[in-house]
Every structure is written in C-alpha cells, then in structure tokens.
Design an enzyme around this catalytic site. Structure first.
Site, mmCIF file in Angstrom:
data_model
loop_
_atom_site.group_PDB
_atom_site.id
_atom_site.type_symbol
_atom_site.label_atom_id
_atom_site.label_comp_id
_atom_site.label_asym_id
_atom_site.label_seq_id
_atom_site.Cartn_x
_atom_site.Cartn_y
_atom_site.Cartn_z
ATOM 1 N N ASP A 205 0.827 -1.215 0.000
ATOM 2 C CA ASP A 205 0.000 0.000 0.000
ATOM 3 C C ASP A 205 0.856 1.257 0.000
ATOM 4 O O ASP A 205 0.635 2.194 -0.783
ATOM 5 C CB ASP A 205 -0.896 0.031 1.240
ATOM 6 C CG ASP A 205 -1.821 -1.153 1.345
ATOM 7 O OD1 ASP A 205 -1.336 -2.291 1.249
ATOM 8 O OD2 ASP A 205 -3.030 -0.936 1.545
ATOM 9 N N THR A 206 1.827 1.275 0.908
ATOM 10 C CA THR A 206 2.672 2.463 1.049
ATOM 11 C C THR A 206 3.450 2.728 -0.226
ATOM 12 O O THR A 206 3.512 3.868 -0.712
ATOM 13 C CB THR A 206 3.642 2.282 2.225
ATOM 14 O OG1 THR A 206 2.893 2.078 3.426
ATOM 15 C CG2 THR A 206 4.522 3.505 2.388
#
Length: 422
Positions: A205-206
């Site tokens: 996600d990051t």
C-alpha cells in the site's frame, strides 16, 4: 489487463462510461485462514452493495494459501451469491493478492478492504465516486482525519501515527494514512503503476501511494469510521521491520531517479484548451535533465565570470565563495521554475534555504579542490584554477541534481505546489 500499456503517458481523466452487464467496481478481499469470519463478512458486504451501490459490482475473494477451510468457504460463497468469485494463490502476501487480482480484472474501478470490515461500509460510495467521475486516480480511507471516528487500542494508535510520521519525514509523503485497509484505484492507473510496485506484503500500500504521489496522480482521502479488530493476526514487529526495509528501498530509488514515473503523468484536463495553457512545464526525468543541464551551463558561465571579477580584488577562496553563493541563488530560482515547473511564491524561501545547503556541499567540493591545488603548486596560474574549479563543479553538479530532485523540490507535487503551476 492489456499488455501494451507499459509505455506512454496516461490518458486524460474522464468520467467512466459503464458497460451494461459489466461490473464497474471489483472489491478484492485478501484472506488467510479466515474460515470463521469470511462468510458473514462477504454476505454483509454483498448486501450493502446490492442496496446502496448504483452500478454493477463484483466481490473477489483472494485466498493467500490458507491451510484451513477458507478455500471451501470461498468456493461456496462464489457459488451461492451473484457477483462473488474466488481465486486461490499458493503464496502468502496481501500485496501479491492485490497485484494478481487487480492485474486480471476488467472492472474500471478496483478496490480492496480487509475481511474484518473494520471500516464502516457507508464509506464505500464516497471512496469510489471520485474515481468514477474522473476527478481522482486513487482513493484511500483515513483514520487520522479530524472527522474520522476510530475505536482501537493505544498501542495500535501510536504505531499508526508513528509510521505515517516516518513516511512524511523520510519520503515526503503527504497522504495521511498509508495502512488503512480500504483503498481504490482506477484500472488504467493500476495498469501503469502496479509493475513499478515491488513489495508483495504489507508495504504494498505504502509503496503504491508514494509512487503515485511522486508521479503527480490525485489521491482522494475519505475520513472513515473504524472499529479495530482485537483478534487481528498482524505481527506488528515483523511488519514494522519489513516496512522500514521498504522505506529505505523506495527512498533510494527515488533519490537515484531510477523509477520511470513519467509514464504515470496525466495530461492537463480533458480539454485541448486546458493543455495548451501549460506550454513547457517540465515533466519526467528526461525533461528535468534537459532543463537542469541548460540552467547548469548558464549558471556555470555566470559563476566563472563572477569568480574572475571578484578575483581582481580578493583571494581565490573568498572569490570562489562569493561567486558560488550568488550563482547558487540564481541557479535554485531558475531550476525551481524551468526544471521542476514550480511557480509562484509558495515555498520559495524553503526551496532557497535547501538550495543553500546544496550550495554548501558545492562550496566544500570546490574549496577543497582549490586547497589541494594550492598544496600541490605554490603559485598556480589563473587558467589552472579555472580548470580545477570546472572539474570540481562537474562532480558537484551530479550531486546537486540528485539533491534537487529528491529533497529540495520533493514537495513540488503537493496540492499547494500544484496550484502554483501555471
């Protein structure tokens, strides 16, 4: 997904045109050993989308190598509920599951949420609406907005805020909540972005958000109501260690400029009149290098002229420092506008202050070179001094570009900065 979209820029944002009978939204639920919670959660999500979502949808259960009865439960749900399907992966990893399913989906909007449904489902439509309308490229739920309502323990609250603070300080991230399990992305963006994302676990996600933000894509944030799952199986220490390695890897790649983020660039607006209003805004590494080299040649000529002028009445070290300081201020201002496309007064002082730090690095290199020349030759000629300074400045130029790109103008794609681009 098509396989011929790895090069070229993204098309202009446009409102999605739903195809009759085809799902507009594909919600992926990654699971590992969730035989107890999977059925109730999928039925609850399916019921909510059936009642509230105005377009056709699909729910995809992505089983990450479960060893319990999760695959059987997923197969039963797919057989019993319209618009539900399941897929099996033989390796674990949330990022691997999302990458696999999103890459195969034909739905124009792709989303995911955690199987515990910690996020209130009333946020689903606000999450995907800006993607359907063409306003944004990605959307995320945030538990850290003032209007979010969150129920979770102090330990997880601290870890979440500390992690997002780390991202802001190390990768200049401006999104507020990297790890909220509630995100969506337009398919044409995923086609270009996913091949650049290397992580297959929780850092997925990051990494996706950092690359999207650096490329100038729009990330829409939705405040959510969140009730933490006390039985979560996430191992905080191991996940934190993996995240730190991911931060280092992505930060290094951004500093070296090895990621082809220019392929994620969007045209300005969807009207040709809008695009013609922005001539010559540099985008991508190639244009930045061209602008930087042009500014560099001019500032070097200015620097040499100033050094020769100051040398008439001062020693070499003082003349070098004064010439370098004046040319550095001009160089930062020129690169700010011509190379990195930042205009207006917002953050101008910050950019100049950072530019002066870069100037200090250049001063150390050139002054060190003059000192070494003085130690080697008692009375060097003026032409020799200039030759040494040119060589030292060439070395400093490479470092200057890397620092400008990764640090000095790293905030050039924040909303405030984007408003200054004309």
């Amino acid at each position: 997904m098509p396989t011929d979209t790895s090069t070229g820029a993204l098309p202009a944002r446009a409102h999605l045109a739903p195809v009759p009978g085809e799902p507009v939204l594909d919600v992926v639920i990654p699971v590992f050993n969730e035989e107890k919670d999977l059925g109730p959660c999928v039925r609850r999500l399916h019921d909510h989308l059936t009642r509230t979502f105005p377009y056709p949808f699909r729910i995809t259960i992505a089983d990450n190598a479960s060893t319990d009865r999760t695959p059987e439960v997923a197969t039963g749900l797919a057989a019993g509920l319209d618009g539900v399907r399941s897929t099996r992966l033989e390796e674990k990893g949330r990022g691997r599951a999302l990458h696999t399913v999103w890459s195969r989906s034909e739905a124009p909007v792709l989303a995911y949420m955690d199987v515990d449904l910690s996020t209130d489902l009333n946020a689903v439509l606000p999450l995907v609406a800006p993607l359907i309308s063409g306003h944004s490229d990605l959307a995320i739920g945030t538990r850290l907005a003032r209007s979010s309502r969150v129920v979770r323990g102090a330990k997880r609250e601290f870890v979440s805020r500390a992690y997002n603070l780390l991202l802001r300080s190390s990768l200049a991230a401006r999104f507020s909540d990297a790890q909220c399990g509630f995100k969506a992305i337009r398919r044409e963006v995923a086609e270009r972005l996913l091949p650049l994302v290397q992580d297959t676990g929780w850092f997925f996600d990051t990494e996706m958000l950092v690359l999207a933000e650096r490329a100038g894509l729009r990330i829409h944030e939705v405040p959510v109501d969140w009730v933490d799952d006390p039985d979560s199986t996430v191992h905080i220490v191991r996940t934190a260690a993996e995240d730190l390695r991911g931060v280092w890897r992505v930060g290094r790649a951004l500093a070296l400029g090895t990621l082809p983020l220019d392929r994620l660039a969007r045209p300005f607006g969807d009207d040709p009149r809008d695009r013609s209003a922005l001539p010559g805004v540099p985008r991508g590494l190639a244009r930045q290098l061209l602008g930087f080299c042009t500014v560099g040649v001019l500032s070097t000529l200015c620097y040499l002229a100033l050094y020769s002028l100051f040398r008439l009445g001062a020693g070499p070290q003082l003349a070098n420092a004064a010439a370098l300081l004046l040319s550095a201020v001009a160089n930062t201002a020129a690169n700010r506008r011509l190379t990195f496309g930042v205009r207006g007064r917002a953050r101008a002082l910050r950019h100049q202050a950072r530019g002066l730090v870069v100037f200090a690095v250049g001063l150390a290199l050139t002054s060190g070179s003059l000192t070494a020349l003085g130690a080697a030759t008692a009375d060097p000629g003026h032409s020799t001094e200039l030759a040494v300074l040119i060589a030292a400045n060439l070395a400093a130029t490479v470092l200057r570009f890397l620092l400008f790109r990764a640090w000095v103008f790293s905030d050039r794609r924040t909303p405030a900065a984007k408003d200054d681009v004309r």
